[in-house]
Design a protein around this motif. Structure first.
Motif, PDB file in Angstrom:
ATOM      1  N   GLY A 286      20.934 -28.881  39.113  1.00 17.53           N
ATOM      2  CA  GLY A 286      22.173 -29.647  38.970  1.00 17.53           C
ATOM      3  C   GLY A 286      22.960 -29.163  37.772  1.00 17.53           C
ATOM      4  N   SER A 287      23.796 -30.048  37.260  1.00 18.14           N
ATOM      5  CA  SER A 287      24.656 -29.662  36.139  1.00 18.14           C
ATOM      6  C   SER A 287      23.852 -29.370  34.874  1.00 18.14           C
ATOM      7  CB  SER A 287      25.725 -30.728  35.883  1.00 18.14           C
ATOM      8  OG  SER A 287      25.124 -31.978  35.633  1.00 18.14           O
ATOM      9  N   ASP A 288      22.661 -29.931  34.726  1.00 20.47           N
ATOM     10  CA  ASP A 288      21.820 -29.582  33.568  1.00 20.47           C
ATOM     11  C   ASP A 288      21.469 -28.095  33.585  1.00 20.47           C
ATOM     12  OD1 ASP A 288      21.821 -32.181  32.643  1.00 20.47           O
ATOM     13  OD2 ASP A 288      19.827 -32.649  33.438  1.00 20.47           O
ATOM     14  N   GLU A 289      21.323 -27.542  34.765  1.00 21.29           N
ATOM     15  CA  GLU A 289      20.976 -26.126  34.877  1.00 21.29           C
ATOM     16  C   GLU A 289      22.211 -25.232  34.817  1.00 21.29           C
ATOM     17  OE1 GLU A 289      17.748 -28.328  35.409  1.00 21.29           O
ATOM     18  OE2 GLU A 289      19.354 -28.542  36.898  1.00 21.29           O
ATOM     19  N   TYR A 290      23.332 -25.678  35.349  1.00 17.97           N
ATOM     20  CA  TYR A 290      24.472 -24.782  35.534  1.00 17.97           C
ATOM     21  C   TYR A 290      25.690 -25.039  34.649  1.00 17.97           C
ATOM     22  CZ  TYR A 290      22.200 -22.936  39.701  1.00 17.97           C
ATOM     23  OH  TYR A 290      21.327 -22.323  40.564  1.00 17.97           O
ATOM     24  N   ALA A 291      25.747 -26.130  33.917  1.00 16.81           N
ATOM     25  CA  ALA A 291      26.933 -26.401  33.106  1.00 16.81           C
ATOM     26  C   ALA A 291      27.221 -25.232  32.178  1.00 16.81           C
ATOM     27  CB  ALA A 291      26.743 -27.682  32.301  1.00 16.81           C
ATOM     28  N   ASP A 292      28.468 -24.803  32.163  1.00 20.03           N
ATOM     29  CA  ASP A 292      28.916 -23.701  31.298  1.00 20.03           C
ATOM     30  C   ASP A 292      28.157 -22.407  31.556  1.00 20.03           C
ATOM     31  OD1 ASP A 292      30.811 -25.373  30.027  1.00 20.03           O
ATOM     32  OD2 ASP A 292      29.205 -26.200  28.793  1.00 20.03           O
TER      33      ASP A 292
ATOM     34  N   ASP B  97      22.127 -17.398  30.664  1.00 17.84           N
ATOM     35  CA  ASP B  97      23.549 -17.492  30.339  1.00 17.84           C
ATOM     36  C   ASP B  97      24.403 -17.277  31.582  1.00 17.84           C
ATOM     37  OD1 ASP B  97      23.281 -17.674  27.382  1.00 17.84           O
ATOM     38  OD2 ASP B  97      22.343 -15.711  27.661  1.00 17.84           O
ATOM     39  N   GLY B  98      23.845 -16.534  32.531  1.00 12.56           N
ATOM     40  CA  GLY B  98      24.559 -16.245  33.762  1.00 12.56           C
ATOM     41  C   GLY B  98      23.603 -16.156  34.932  1.00 12.56           C
ATOM     42  N   VAL B  99      24.125 -16.398  36.127  1.00  4.34           N
ATOM     43  CA  VAL B  99      23.320 -16.393  37.349  1.00  4.34           C
ATOM     44  C   VAL B  99      24.015 -15.532  38.401  1.00  4.34           C
ATOM     45  CG1 VAL B  99      22.440 -17.827  39.252  1.00  4.34           C
ATOM     46  CG2 VAL B  99      22.351 -18.684  36.894  1.00  4.34           C
ATOM     47  N   LEU B 100      23.230 -14.731  39.077  1.00  5.85           N
ATOM     48  CA  LEU B 100      23.683 -14.019  40.270  1.00  5.85           C
ATOM     49  C   LEU B 100      23.030 -14.722  41.446  1.00  5.85           C
ATOM     50  CD1 LEU B 100      23.161 -10.425  38.910  1.00  5.85           C
ATOM     51  CD2 LEU B 100      25.358 -11.374  39.630  1.00  5.85           C
ATOM     52  N   ALA B 101      23.825 -15.354  42.279  1.00  4.96           N
ATOM     53  CA  ALA B 101      23.306 -16.121  43.409  1.00  4.96           C
ATOM     54  C   ALA B 101      23.518 -15.323  44.686  1.00  4.96           C
ATOM     55  CB  ALA B 101      24.016 -17.471  43.502  1.00  4.96           C
TER      56      ALA B 101
ATOM     57  N   VAL C 169      27.834 -10.712  33.177  1.00  4.93           N
ATOM     58  CA  VAL C 169      27.465 -10.540  31.757  1.00  4.93           C
ATOM     59  C   VAL C 169      28.678 -10.833  30.870  1.00  4.93           C
ATOM     60  CG1 VAL C 169      26.744  -8.881  29.988  1.00  4.93           C
ATOM     61  CG2 VAL C 169      25.604  -8.895  32.216  1.00  4.93           C
ATOM     62  N   GLU C 170      29.819 -10.242  31.187  1.00  3.19           N
ATOM     63  CA  GLU C 170      31.029 -10.426  30.377  1.00  3.19           C
ATOM     64  C   GLU C 170      31.417 -11.897  30.270  1.00  3.19           C
ATOM     65  OE1 GLU C 170      34.041  -8.037  32.248  1.00  3.19           O
ATOM     66  OE2 GLU C 170      32.899  -6.186  31.930  1.00  3.19           O
ATOM     67  N   HIS C 171      31.454 -12.597  31.401  1.00  7.30           N
ATOM     68  CA  HIS C 171      31.848 -13.998  31.390  1.00  7.30           C
ATOM     69  C   HIS C 171      30.774 -14.889  30.747  1.00  7.30           C
ATOM     70  CE1 HIS C 171      35.701 -13.691  33.370  1.00  7.30           C
ATOM     71  NE2 HIS C 171      35.159 -12.804  34.210  1.00  7.30           N
ATOM     72  N   SER C 172      29.530 -14.519  30.881  1.00  4.70           N
ATOM     73  CA  SER C 172      28.453 -15.271  30.212  1.00  4.70           C
ATOM     74  C   SER C 172      28.632 -15.200  28.708  1.00  4.70           C
ATOM     75  CB  SER C 172      27.089 -14.710  30.601  1.00  4.70           C
ATOM     76  OG  SER C 172      26.858 -14.876  31.979  1.00  4.70           O
ATOM     77  N   GLU C 173      28.958 -14.014  28.208  1.00  8.95           N
ATOM     78  CA  GLU C 173      29.151 -13.849  26.763  1.00  8.95           C
ATOM     79  C   GLU C 173      30.364 -14.644  26.299  1.00  8.95           C
ATOM     80  OE1 GLU C 173      29.222  -9.566  26.527  1.00  8.95           O
ATOM     81  OE2 GLU C 173      27.019  -9.457  26.446  1.00  8.95           O
ATOM     82  N   ARG C 174      31.421 -14.676  27.082  1.00 11.37           N
ATOM     83  CA  ARG C 174      32.609 -15.465  26.706  1.00 11.37           C
ATOM     84  C   ARG C 174      32.294 -16.952  26.670  1.00 11.37           C
ATOM     85  NH1 ARG C 174      36.644 -12.289  30.611  1.00 11.37           N
ATOM     86  NH2 ARG C 174      36.771 -10.390  29.393  1.00 11.37           N
ATOM     87  N   LEU C 175      31.527 -17.421  27.636  1.00 11.14           N
ATOM     88  CA  LEU C 175      31.200 -18.844  27.689  1.00 11.14           C
ATOM     89  C   LEU C 175      30.293 -19.272  26.528  1.00 11.14           C
ATOM     90  CD1 LEU C 175      30.710 -19.348  31.524  1.00 11.14           C
ATOM     91  CD2 LEU C 175      32.470 -20.410  30.091  1.00 11.14           C
ATOM     92  N   ARG C 176      29.501 -18.334  26.015  1.00 10.75           N
ATOM     93  CA  ARG C 176      28.609 -18.640  24.886  1.00 10.75           C
ATOM     94  C   ARG C 176      29.365 -18.769  23.573  1.00 10.75           C
ATOM     95  NH1 ARG C 176      23.931 -14.423  25.094  1.00 10.75           N
ATOM     96  NH2 ARG C 176      24.760 -14.163  23.018  1.00 10.75           N
ATOM     97  N   GLU C 177      30.541 -18.140  23.483  1.00 12.28           N
ATOM     98  CA  GLU C 177      31.307 -18.146  22.231  1.00 12.28           C
ATOM     99  C   GLU C 177      31.869 -19.515  21.914  1.00 12.28           C
ATOM    100  OE1 GLU C 177      34.254 -15.101  22.718  1.00 12.28           O
ATOM    101  OE2 GLU C 177      32.773 -13.499  22.569  1.00 12.28           O
TER     102      GLU C 177
END
Length: 188
Positions: free
Chosen positions: A94-100, A69-73, A180-188
């Protein structure tokens, strides 16, 4: 459960990048996330070739990123930008891995400049439709502020890596929580 994966673009045995990412991952775990670390120094990933499909561990690594849901790069700063190790991995995804996907950026510099590296990362992640969080971490003089707990770091604590500068530690922990916070928002 929210899944956060960190990607370390360092090949160094005593990597300050990997150590700082572990600090951020610990904070993400404390915030309730399931965490995973992709250590690019420990995988089979040949140079990207656009005309070949699966190469080495590329498919498994892409799947780990795609399922997160989220990545730390994280990357060390080399010549004012990110490492070739990170760039090679980034070319596979690419975008398949990182979209949203919420992405938090971290750069460790031996000297004092990391701004260009974070800018380059931001630009390339946005190009693959990732959502880079506004909070990011750059660490100047990383070898004097990050104890890796690995080979070559005799002063490191037995309980793993740590950041000795309190402000940098808090900012790095915050990076893990913000992703984590933004990952949860994007999943909603």
């Amino acid at each position: 459960m929210t899944r956060i994966v960190a990607v370390s673009g360092s090949r160094s045995a005593a990597s300050t990048t990997r150590a700082a990412l572990r600090v951020a991952l610990d904070a993400a775990a404390d915030a309730g996330a399931e965490t995973d670390l992709i250590d690019l120094a420990a995988v089979d990933l040949p140079l990207y070739h656009p005309e070949e499909d699966a190469q080495g561990d590329s498919e498994a690594l892409k799947r780990r990123v795609r399922e997160a849901d989220g990545v730390l790069a994280g990357t060390p700063v080399y010549r004012g930008s990110y490492s070739s190790t990170f760039k090679n991995f980034h070319d596979f995804c690419g975008s398949d891995e990182y979209a949203d996907t919420a992405v938090g950026l971290l750069a460790t510099a031996g000297g004092g400049s990391y701004g260009g590296t974070l800018e380059h990362l931001r630009s390339t992640f946005r190009n693959v439709h990732a959502w880079t969080v506004p909070h990011e971490v750059g660490i100047r003089g990383a070898s004097s502020k990050v104890e890796t707990g690995g080979p070559g770091d005799a002063d490191a604590p037995d309980d793993g890596p740590r950041i000795t500068d309190d402000d940098l530690r808090r900012r790095t922990e915050r990076l893990g929580r913000v992703v984590v916070e933004h990952s949860e928002r994007l999943r909603e």
